[in-house]
Design an enzyme around this catalytic site. Structure first.
Site, PDB file in Angstrom:
ATOM      1  N   HIS A  85      62.893  79.327  18.809  1.00  0.00           N
ATOM      2  CA  HIS A  85      61.611  79.982  19.046  1.00  0.00           C
ATOM      3  C   HIS A  85      61.528  80.974  20.207  1.00  0.00           C
ATOM      4  CE1 HIS A  85      59.836  77.518  15.969  1.00  0.00           C
ATOM      5  NE2 HIS A  85      60.272  76.421  16.562  1.00  0.00           N
ATOM      6  N   HIS A 105      58.745  71.431  20.133  1.00  0.00           N
ATOM      7  CA  HIS A 105      58.290  71.806  18.789  1.00  0.00           C
ATOM      8  C   HIS A 105      57.156  72.815  18.935  1.00  0.00           C
ATOM      9  CE1 HIS A 105      56.800  71.492  14.681  1.00  0.00           C
ATOM     10  NE2 HIS A 105      55.602  71.221  15.164  1.00  0.00           N
ATOM     11  N   THR A 117      58.245  81.229  14.183  1.00  0.00           N
ATOM     12  CA  THR A 117      57.636  82.086  15.194  1.00  0.00           C
ATOM     13  C   THR A 117      58.570  82.216  16.383  1.00  0.00           C
ATOM     14  OG1 THR A 117      55.428  81.380  14.525  1.00  0.00           O
ATOM     15  CG2 THR A 117      55.634  82.383  16.711  1.00  0.00           C
ATOM     16  N   LYS A 155      64.402  79.117   5.894  1.00  0.00           N
ATOM     17  CA  LYS A 155      63.222  78.492   6.488  1.00  0.00           C
ATOM     18  C   LYS A 155      62.018  79.367   6.131  1.00  0.00           C
ATOM     19  CE  LYS A 155      61.294  76.676  10.753  1.00  0.00           C
ATOM     20  NZ  LYS A 155      61.342  76.686  12.214  1.00  0.00           N
TER      21      LYS A 155
END
Length: 144
Positions: free
Chosen positions: A37, A138, A70, A66
């Site tokens: 990310h 996460h 982001t 996937k």
């Protein structure tokens, strides 16, 4: 005796499932979060090309594509500041400042490579994360 064997088998299955769930939750690490990310400074690629290359480079196109990811264009420790704030009702932490992000969405419904992504650049989004040991593990959501 037969009843006891069935009960024991059910108990072993239950324990196995619980351990698998816990292992999956613990498998989320800050290093994995950074890999999936964080792209700071933003890699100099435009639009769709950015997503197609970055998703492949970061290992999110094999063995399947996937569907959504982001990338946050700020240092990892800037995102980690969210973990110092109180969590929301769902247990997620939100960055105190808005950050630049790129949202990559898979085009079409086929998740088999080659993967083709659509890019959406957002300049001012809060980032919502799950934290463990004071670090993000996460990315849950972004919002204006």
């Amino acid at each position: 005796m037969k009843h006891r064997q069935v009960s024991m088998a059910g108990w072993v299955l239950c324990v196995t499932l619980v351990l698998a769930a816990l292992t999956g939750a613990q498998g989320q690490t800050y290093q994995n979060f950074l890999q999936r990310h964080v792209d700071n400074p933003r890699t100099n690629l435009a639009g769709q090309r950015y997503c197609n290359i970055m998703m492949a480079r970061r290992g999110m196109t094999r063995p399947v594509c996937k569907p959504l990811n982001t990338f946050v264009h700020a240092p990892g420790m800037t995102v980690a500041r969210a973990c110092t704030w109180p969590p929301n009702a769902q247990g997620y932490y939100t960055t105190p400042n808005r950050l630049s992000v790129t949202i990559c969405r898979l085009r079409g419904g086929n998740t088999r490579p080659p993967c083709n992504y659509r890019a959406a650049q957002q300049w001012q989004h809060y980032v919502e994360v799950a934290c463990q040991a004071g670090l993000p593990v996460h990315l849950q959501n972004t919002f204006p």
